[in-house]
Design a protein around this motif. Structure first.
Motif, PDB file in Angstrom:
ATOM      1  N   GLU A 136      -2.490   5.546  -6.540  1.00  0.00           N
ATOM      2  CA  GLU A 136      -2.111   6.514  -7.572  1.00  0.00           C
ATOM      3  C   GLU A 136      -1.048   7.477  -7.044  1.00  0.00           C
ATOM      4  O   GLU A 136      -0.049   7.761  -7.729  1.00  0.00           O
ATOM      5  CB  GLU A 136      -3.334   7.306  -8.026  1.00  0.00           C
ATOM      6  N   LEU A 137      -1.240   7.991  -5.835  1.00  0.00           N
ATOM      7  CA  LEU A 137      -0.267   8.921  -5.266  1.00  0.00           C
ATOM      8  C   LEU A 137       1.064   8.224  -5.020  1.00  0.00           C
ATOM      9  O   LEU A 137       2.134   8.783  -5.310  1.00  0.00           O
ATOM     10  CB  LEU A 137      -0.797   9.506  -3.956  1.00  0.00           C
ATOM     11  N   TYR A 138       1.021   6.994  -4.510  1.00  0.00           N
ATOM     12  CA  TYR A 138       2.264   6.269  -4.259  1.00  0.00           C
ATOM     13  C   TYR A 138       3.029   6.053  -5.571  1.00  0.00           C
ATOM     14  O   TYR A 138       4.258   6.225  -5.620  1.00  0.00           O
ATOM     15  CB  TYR A 138       1.987   4.932  -3.585  1.00  0.00           C
ATOM     16  N   ALA A 139       2.318   5.681  -6.626  1.00  0.00           N
ATOM     17  CA  ALA A 139       2.970   5.463  -7.921  1.00  0.00           C
ATOM     18  C   ALA A 139       3.563   6.762  -8.460  1.00  0.00           C
ATOM     19  O   ALA A 139       4.657   6.766  -9.046  1.00  0.00           O
ATOM     20  CB  ALA A 139       1.967   4.886  -8.914  1.00  0.00           C
ATOM     21  N   GLU A 140       2.841   7.859  -8.268  1.00  0.00           N
ATOM     22  CA  GLU A 140       3.338   9.160  -8.719  1.00  0.00           C
ATOM     23  C   GLU A 140       4.629   9.538  -7.990  1.00  0.00           C
ATOM     24  O   GLU A 140       5.550  10.106  -8.595  1.00  0.00           O
ATOM     25  CB  GLU A 140       2.263  10.223  -8.475  1.00  0.00           C
ATOM     26  N   GLU A 141       4.713   9.222  -6.708  1.00  0.00           N
ATOM     27  CA  GLU A 141       5.888   9.574  -5.912  1.00  0.00           C
ATOM     28  C   GLU A 141       7.018   8.554  -6.043  1.00  0.00           C
ATOM     29  O   GLU A 141       8.155   8.837  -5.648  1.00  0.00           O
ATOM     30  CB  GLU A 141       5.483   9.709  -4.442  1.00  0.00           C
ATOM     31  N   HIS A 142       6.724   7.373  -6.598  1.00  0.00           N
ATOM     32  CA  HIS A 142       7.741   6.329  -6.739  1.00  0.00           C
ATOM     33  C   HIS A 142       7.703   5.749  -8.167  1.00  0.00           C
ATOM     34  O   HIS A 142       7.422   4.560  -8.360  1.00  0.00           O
ATOM     35  CB  HIS A 142       7.523   5.214  -5.708  1.00  0.00           C
ATOM     36  N   PRO A 143       8.001   6.574  -9.169  1.00  0.00           N
ATOM     37  CA  PRO A 143       7.928   6.103 -10.557  1.00  0.00           C
ATOM     38  C   PRO A 143       8.944   5.016 -10.872  1.00  0.00           C
ATOM     39  O   PRO A 143       8.772   4.277 -11.851  1.00  0.00           O
ATOM     40  CB  PRO A 143       8.212   7.377 -11.367  1.00  0.00           C
ATOM     41  N   GLU A 144       9.989   4.914 -10.056  1.00  0.00           N
ATOM     42  CA  GLU A 144      10.986   3.865 -10.287  1.00  0.00           C
ATOM     43  C   GLU A 144      10.466   2.493  -9.866  1.00  0.00           C
ATOM     44  O   GLU A 144      11.038   1.460 -10.250  1.00  0.00           O
ATOM     45  CB  GLU A 144      12.278   4.197  -9.534  1.00  0.00           C
ATOM     46  N   GLU A 145       9.376   2.463  -9.079  1.00  0.00           N
ATOM     47  CA  GLU A 145       8.816   1.209  -8.599  1.00  0.00           C
ATOM     48  C   GLU A 145       7.564   0.791  -9.358  1.00  0.00           C
ATOM     49  O   GLU A 145       7.391  -0.379  -9.691  1.00  0.00           O
ATOM     50  CB  GLU A 145       8.481   1.321  -7.102  1.00  0.00           C
ATOM     51  N   ILE A 146       6.654   1.742  -9.588  1.00  0.00           N
ATOM     52  CA  ILE A 146       5.357   1.429 -10.198  1.00  0.00           C
ATOM     53  C   ILE A 146       5.081   2.376 -11.356  1.00  0.00           C
ATOM     54  O   ILE A 146       5.170   3.597 -11.206  1.00  0.00           O
ATOM     55  CB  ILE A 146       4.221   1.538  -9.155  1.00  0.00           C
ATOM     56  N   ASP A 147       4.738   1.804 -12.499  1.00  0.00           N
ATOM     57  CA  ASP A 147       4.272   2.562 -13.661  1.00  0.00           C
ATOM     58  C   ASP A 147       2.783   2.274 -13.809  1.00  0.00           C
ATOM     59  O   ASP A 147       2.387   1.191 -14.240  1.00  0.00           O
ATOM     60  CB  ASP A 147       5.047   2.122 -14.909  1.00  0.00           C
ATOM     61  N   LEU A 148       1.960   3.230 -13.428  1.00  0.00           N
ATOM     62  CA  LEU A 148       0.508   3.043 -13.447  1.00  0.00           C
ATOM     63  C   LEU A 148      -0.005   3.295 -14.858  1.00  0.00           C
ATOM     64  O   LEU A 148      -0.130   4.439 -15.298  1.00  0.00           O
ATOM     65  CB  LEU A 148      -0.139   3.994 -12.443  1.00  0.00           C
ATOM     66  N   VAL A 149      -0.315   2.233 -15.586  1.00  0.00           N
ATOM     67  CA  VAL A 149      -0.654   2.354 -17.003  1.00  0.00           C
ATOM     68  C   VAL A 149      -2.139   2.577 -17.245  1.00  0.00           C
ATOM     69  O   VAL A 149      -2.522   3.127 -18.279  1.00  0.00           O
ATOM     70  CB  VAL A 149      -0.174   1.113 -17.787  1.00  0.00           C
ATOM     71  N   GLU A 150      -3.013   2.143 -16.323  1.00  0.00           N
ATOM     72  CA  GLU A 150      -4.454   2.324 -16.481  1.00  0.00           C
ATOM     73  C   GLU A 150      -5.116   2.419 -15.108  1.00  0.00           C
ATOM     74  O   GLU A 150      -4.790   1.643 -14.196  1.00  0.00           O
ATOM     75  CB  GLU A 150      -5.103   1.158 -17.243  1.00  0.00           C
ATOM     76  N   VAL A 151      -6.057   3.348 -14.960  1.00  0.00           N
ATOM     77  CA  VAL A 151      -6.945   3.407 -13.805  1.00  0.00           C
ATOM     78  C   VAL A 151      -8.361   3.443 -14.350  1.00  0.00           C
ATOM     79  O   VAL A 151      -8.757   4.417 -14.998  1.00  0.00           O
ATOM     80  CB  VAL A 151      -6.679   4.631 -12.916  1.00  0.00           C
ATOM     81  N   ILE A 152      -9.111   2.382 -14.130  1.00  0.00           N
ATOM     82  CA  ILE A 152     -10.433   2.226 -14.740  1.00  0.00           C
ATOM     83  C   ILE A 152     -11.496   2.192 -13.646  1.00  0.00           C
ATOM     84  O   ILE A 152     -11.393   1.417 -12.692  1.00  0.00           O
ATOM     85  CB  ILE A 152     -10.497   0.927 -15.572  1.00  0.00           C
ATOM     86  N   TYR A 153     -12.509   3.032 -13.792  1.00  0.00           N
ATOM     87  CA  TYR A 153     -13.658   3.013 -12.888  1.00  0.00           C
ATOM     88  C   TYR A 153     -14.838   2.383 -13.614  1.00  0.00           C
ATOM     89  O   TYR A 153     -15.114   2.708 -14.778  1.00  0.00           O
ATOM     90  CB  TYR A 153     -14.004   4.434 -12.430  1.00  0.00           C
ATOM     91  N   THR A 154     -15.534   1.491 -12.927  1.00  0.00           N
ATOM     92  CA  THR A 154     -16.642   0.779 -13.541  1.00  0.00           C
ATOM     93  C   THR A 154     -17.817   0.708 -12.576  1.00  0.00           C
ATOM     94  O   THR A 154     -17.752   1.217 -11.458  1.00  0.00           O
ATOM     95  CB  THR A 154     -16.199  -0.641 -13.956  1.00  0.00           C
ATOM     96  N   GLU A 155     -18.902   0.072 -13.002  1.00  0.00           N
ATOM     97  CA  GLU A 155     -20.047  -0.113 -12.122  1.00  0.00           C
ATOM     98  C   GLU A 155     -19.680  -1.101 -11.012  1.00  0.00           C
ATOM     99  O   GLU A 155     -18.742  -1.887 -11.139  1.00  0.00           O
ATOM    100  CB  GLU A 155     -21.254  -0.653 -12.904  1.00  0.00           C
TER     101      GLU A 155
END
Length: 389
Positions: free
Chosen positions: A171-190
């Motif tokens: 998540e932090l890497y995507a935030e700092e490199h928006p030109e490389e990764i667009d994080l569209v969903e972060v899902i936590y499950t069992e």
């Protein structure tokens, strides 16, 4: 000239294992890999040196409280010169205790952001999971072509600090490199979900191009079924402990993962004739290994080679007698562990006290399923500079 007979010196290793928890399905294979290496070393190099490495498995159920509870007894019973760890709960339970006891722990897995501290006594031959996933995603973006960022979803769980950590770093890497990764969903499950159809519908609607799952086989299975229910073939990226053979077996066949990936900083267990495959065949033919040639076995073998190479370096520096955990740790920093010493299972590694894993020259390899078989898709993929989180 023949070697002179030497008095045998014995040292103990404590092996932390999970034969009844979330990794019970792969533990016998991983354990077989690392134990075969100890047998090989005892019968070859150890025999030359007059040293035998004894070991004992301890059932932790992949639970930090269980590890913490067992540790005083393990230390008293074995007085080990090294601990052979399994995963995040071991790190969480022992990171503060091992410096006091002066016993290093060696892992097979990638590392964790919460363990990224100087002067560690716990060491990983691979960088963090977020390093490995970022390297894979940048490679995937290059394969896709174009200038836009890669749309990525992450599937994790709050059941383990390691699982949370896998998501946070990326998540932090995507935030700092928006030109490389667009994080569209972060899902936590069992940790063992039954149905993720609804969650995967969100991932599909967000037009994700990759789904990162570095947790366990149960989550991969539920995610794959959820994607199939939504008519989607978004490729999944897995790690080594939940990779293609383990997750494919849980899904009913490797063909279920056609076009999916595993990526990590060690050898890909494919059919190609590599130094790693040749060494595996030696373990099978001469040293009792019964585990199949797959990524889980490779992870166990690479861990065993990591451990015995460092111990070998410690013996070279200090002699065969009177070896301590502190001497073993010092040997890790004294010189590189070459890829030749690990028979191609790991890249050449140089450790410093600054981090529990090498900080430079990081690489990942990528495997995939083509026509129902695991193949090597890429080797030596550069890992980007991931900042500490």
């Amino acid at each position: 000239m023949p070697l002179k007979a030497q008095a045998e010196t014995n040292y103990n290793l404590a092996l932390l294992s999970d034969f009844s928890g979330p990794y019970a399905d792969i533990m016998p294979v991983l354990a077989g890999g690392r134990e075969a290496v100890f047998t090989w070393w005892n019968e070859t190099r150890g025999k030359e040196l007059g040293v035998t490495l004894n070991y004992k498995n301890y059932e932790t159920r992949y639970d930090a409280a269980q590890v913490a509870s067992l540790w005083p007894g393990i230390k008293s019973e074995l007085n080990p010169i090294a601990v052979v760890g399994l995963g995040g709960p071991d790190v969480a339970a022992l990171s503060e205790r091992l410096p006091e006891d002066k016993i290093p722990m060696f892992m097979a897995t990638a590392s964790y952001g919460f363990a990224w501290k100087p002067d560690s006594w716990i060491f990983n031959p691979r960088p963090t999971y977020s390093h490995e996933s970022a390297g894979f995603l940048n490679w995937m973006r290059e394969q896709r072509g174009g200038d836009g960022p890669l749309k990525v979803a992450i599937l994790a769980s709050e059941a383990s600090p390691a699982y949370v950590d896998m998501a946070k770093g990326l998540e932090l890497y995507a935030e700092e490199h928006p030109e490389e990764i667009d994080l569209v969903e972060v899902i936590y499950t069992e940790v063992q979900p039954t149905d993720l159809t609804g969650q995967m519908r969100r991932v599909v609607r967000a037009r994700a191009e990759a789904l990162v799952i570095q947790t366990n086989t149960s989550i991969v299975v539920a995610a794959k079924r959820g994607l199939q229910a939504n008519g989607s073939s978004i490729p999944i990226m897995m790690s080594s402990h939940n990779g293609l053979p383990a997750s494919g077996g849980a899904l009913g066949g490797l063909d279920q993962l056609e076009g999916d990936f595993e990526a990590y900083g060690m050898a890909i267990a494919a059919d190609e004739d590599t130094p790693a495959r040749q060494f595996y065949e030696t373990l099978v033919a001469d040293h009792g290994l019964k585990a199949p040639w797959n990524v889980v076995t490779a992870m166990g073998v690479s861990q065993g080679l990591f451990v015995v190479t460092v111990i070998d370096h410690a013996i070279e520096a200090n002699g065969a007698e009177g070896l301590t955990g502190e001497m073993v740790r010092e040997a890790l920093f004294a010189g590189p562990i070459t890829t030749e010493e690990t028979h191609g299972f790991l890249p050449s590694l140089t450790f410093t006290p600054d981090a529990p894993f090498p900080l430079e020259g990081l690489k990942v390899n990528v495997g995939t399923v083509k026509d129902g078989k695991i193949t090597i898709e890429a080797t030596g993929v550069d890992v980007p500079d991931v900042q500490k989180w």
